[in-house]
Scaffold this active site. Structure first.
Site, PDB file in Angstrom:
ATOM      1  N   ASP A 327       4.023  43.869 -23.736  1.00  0.00           N
ATOM      2  CA  ASP A 327       3.294  42.612 -23.671  1.00  0.00           C
ATOM      3  C   ASP A 327       4.237  41.434 -23.395  1.00  0.00           C
ATOM      4  O   ASP A 327       5.353  41.379 -23.913  1.00  0.00           O
ATOM      5  CB  ASP A 327       2.561  42.393 -25.005  1.00  0.00           C
ATOM      6  CG  ASP A 327       1.576  41.258 -24.967  1.00  0.00           C
ATOM      7  OD1 ASP A 327       0.671  41.306 -24.113  1.00  0.00           O
ATOM      8  OD2 ASP A 327       1.694  40.331 -25.789  1.00  0.00           O
ATOM      9  N   GLU A 356       4.059  43.886 -18.646  1.00  0.00           N
ATOM     10  CA  GLU A 356       3.027  42.912 -18.281  1.00  0.00           C
ATOM     11  C   GLU A 356       3.705  41.701 -17.641  1.00  0.00           C
ATOM     12  O   GLU A 356       4.261  40.842 -18.308  1.00  0.00           O
ATOM     13  CB  GLU A 356       2.233  42.446 -19.513  1.00  0.00           C
ATOM     14  CG  GLU A 356       1.109  41.488 -19.123  1.00  0.00           C
ATOM     15  CD  GLU A 356       0.665  40.564 -20.244  1.00  0.00           C
ATOM     16  OE1 GLU A 356      -0.398  39.945 -20.097  1.00  0.00           O
ATOM     17  OE2 GLU A 356       1.385  40.430 -21.254  1.00  0.00           O
ATOM     18  N   ASP A 423      -7.992  40.799 -20.982  1.00  0.00           N
ATOM     19  CA  ASP A 423      -7.593  39.414 -20.727  1.00  0.00           C
ATOM     20  C   ASP A 423      -8.443  38.735 -19.662  1.00  0.00           C
ATOM     21  O   ASP A 423      -8.251  37.539 -19.397  1.00  0.00           O
ATOM     22  CB  ASP A 423      -6.127  39.372 -20.270  1.00  0.00           C
ATOM     23  CG  ASP A 423      -5.146  39.589 -21.413  1.00  0.00           C
ATOM     24  OD1 ASP A 423      -5.445  39.145 -22.529  1.00  0.00           O
ATOM     25  OD2 ASP A 423      -4.090  40.204 -21.185  1.00  0.00           O
TER      26      ASP A 423
END
Length: 577
Positions: A327, A356, A423
């Site tokens: 992340d 990410e 998201d």
């Protein structure tokens, strides 16, 4: 020729080792400015009678966007080293382009040329082979299925009876995933990506309290081992989400910092700008965005680094996971990720490391950090055309062509291709309920180089806006599922597995993009497929398919040479050439 537009650099996506013997080389020129490009190359030490022994090889035009043409070739230098330049021609002149610039005559001194000093095997970008053939399914554990009500968190709501909120719970857990693995197997899934499962206060779990414990609402470690075992028995890989950029507010070291301030033994675990610690109106410490509940960890601190490396190691060693999704990966220092890769790959070399990163990611994809990143540039190109309708089909093709030439081929082959996630708003909502457009996006996603991912529920037509709307409870009532969309995706996955050119092998290039229709070819040594997608609201006729004989499409339709093909509105076809 427009010299200012001609570009090459002997590294990254322009010159790289594809495997232990093969180099790939690319050159960029102004669009429609150069008629042909020829590679001039040879071993720097191969001389005869004081003359350098060089060779020539035509380069292929592998793609064009709105500004540039991209030329590509592959070479196997016998001694794994090479000096090289480029011979360019247009209608009026010819030039030789080397590291020293442009020449009207080919230089004799090899020091004038670009240099690939030596192809060292350890420098070859290598990602796990299994990733190329993986179709992922992203699960947000709190909203997938409640299989064990005895571990429900306090205040849990009846499954799906209320809209999702940022602070409500429905009791999704590991047992629920185990109970519904048949659903994934039927669809053809062979990889699961879980958003965080570690102890945390929120329903999304991106605010970690304890990196070495599973959140009790999901189950215990024994249940998680059962889940891993059940997945592996079905040939399904499992990837977990690591939130190392920041911890949660209730992470014990941060609580100690709040309590003891400058006297805390953990003060250097975080990026504190000033004491005393303040959380409002803005935190006095660095955070994810400006979220006071997500303090940024100092991964340059040796204690923090060792702790997080042990976390990465623990879940691989103890539970045999197959991948880590990282992340906010681009906000952590590169050295940490180099050490992280070394640590986890020593335990399991075939572990997949996915970062990410939403933008240009070349610095992380040179073989020493990540295996792949989440391919949001692909996502935005498809959504901008099909769903938002803000760009033409030509612009979409340009953006995708530029993207493919921004990275080496062996990087593209394992890119994590997604169209929706926890998201982002759901695809069907973004497309204003136009399922035909959603199907076209899936067609491109599943035939694009990389490894595709489906966000839970998208396969049955679930809807939802931005967070928290995209995090509704999974619908398990068959009468409320879009089974036709499920069947369509099942067929795409099956075609991807049964046709080498549909899947992740061979080349990809656009043939044309106009009038709402894109044509692109995928080729392997044994198969060539022509994809045609009509994203317009009217029928479109495709005149020249360049068919040498009668052929049958992957959907059973027959086509003859010298005949036009009519694509219905939002129609598609895949022809075997």
């Amino acid at each position: 020729m427009q010299k200012e537009a001609i570009y090459h650099r002997p590294k990254n996506n322009f010159a790289y080792a594809y495997d232990e013997r093969t180099l790939h080389l690319r050159l960029k020129t102004k669009k429609d400015d150069t008629l042909s490009v020829t590679l001039i190359y040879g071993d720097p030490y191969d001389w005869k009678d004081n003359v350098w022994q060089y060779h020539k090889q035509k380069m292929l035009l592998t793609g064009s966007d709105d500004l540039f043409d991209y030329w590509t070739t592959s070479v196997e230098p016998p001694y794994r080293r090479m000096r090289y330049g480029f011979y360019l021609e247009d209608e009026s002149e010819s030039l030789v382009y080397t590291e020293k610039g442009f020449f009207t005559e080919q230089p004799l001194d090899t020091n004038d040329y670009f240099s690939f000093p030596f192809l060292n095997e350890i420098d070859v970008f290598k990602a796990p082979d299994w990733v190329k053939d993986t179709v992922w399914y992203q699960i947000f554990p709190e909203r997938f299925a409640n299989g064990d009500s005895s571990i429900d968190p306090k205040g849990v709501l009846p499954w799906g009876e209320y809209p999702p909120a940022r602070d409500n719970f429905f009791g999704g857990d590991f047992q629920g995933v185990i109970d519904h693995l048949d659903h994934l197997t039927e669809l053809g899934i062979n990889g699961i990506y879980f958003t965080p499962i570690f102890k945390a206060k929120s329903n999304h779990k991106y605010d970690t309290i304890d990196y070495l414990e599973i959140d009790p609402q999901f189950g215990d470690k024994e249940t998680f081992k059962q889940l891993i075992k059940a997945c592996h028995e079905r040939g399904i890989k499992v990837m977990l989400d690591a939130v190392f950029n920041h911890s949660g507010y209730y992470f014990e070291p941060f609580q100690d910092l709040l309590k003891n301030g400058e006297d805390s033994k953990y003060k250097d675990w975080f990026h504190v700008r000033s004491f005393p610690i303040e959380t409002k109106p803005l935190p006095s410490y660095d955070t994810f965005a400006f979220e006071a509940s997500m303090p940024k960890l100092n991964t340059e601190n040796p204690e923090v680094k060792e702790y997080l490396l042990q976390v990465g190691k623990y879940w691989v060693e103890e539970f045999d996971i197959d991948g880590w999704r990282l992340d906010v990966a681009n906000e952590i220092d590169h050295q940490f990720w180099r050490d992280f890769r070394r640590t986890v790959k020593q335990i399991k070399p075939e572990l997949y490391i996915l970062g990410e990163i939403w933008h240009d990611s070349m610095p992380w994809l040179q073989g020493d950090q990540f295996d792949a990143v989440m391919n949001y540039p692909m996502t935005s190109a498809l959504l901008d055309h099909f769903a938002h309708e803000t760009i033409s089909v030509e612009t979409m093709a340009d953006r995708l062509t530029s993207l493919l030439h921004s990275y080496p081929d062996n990087v593209n082959e394992v890119a994590f291709n997604l169209l929706g996630s926890h998201d982002t708003p759901r695809m069907l909502t973004l497309a204003n309920d136009r399922k035909d457009l959603v199907k076209l996006m899936y067609m491109l996603q599943f035939s694009f180089p990389g490894t595709p991912c489906i966000y839970y529920g998208d396969e049955i037509g679930m809807k939802g806006g931005a967070d928290p709307g995209c995090r509704e409870c999974m619908i398990w009532d068959k009468t409320e599922q879009d089974t036709e969309l499920f069947d369509f995706l099942e067929e795409l996955i099956s075609l991807r597995k049964s046709h080498s050119a549909f899947g992740n092998s061979g080349s990809f290039h656009f043939v044309s993009a106009k009038d709402g229709v894109i044509q692109y070819k995928k080729e392997t040594t044994t198969e060539t497929l022509l994809f045609l997608i009509n994203s317009s609201e009217v029928s479109q006729s495709v005149e020249d398919l360049s068919l040498s004989n009668e052929t049958t499409s992957l959907f059973g339709n027959k086509f003859k040479p010298n005949t036009a093909l009519t694509l219905e509105p939002f129609g598609y076809e895949i022809i075997s050439l």
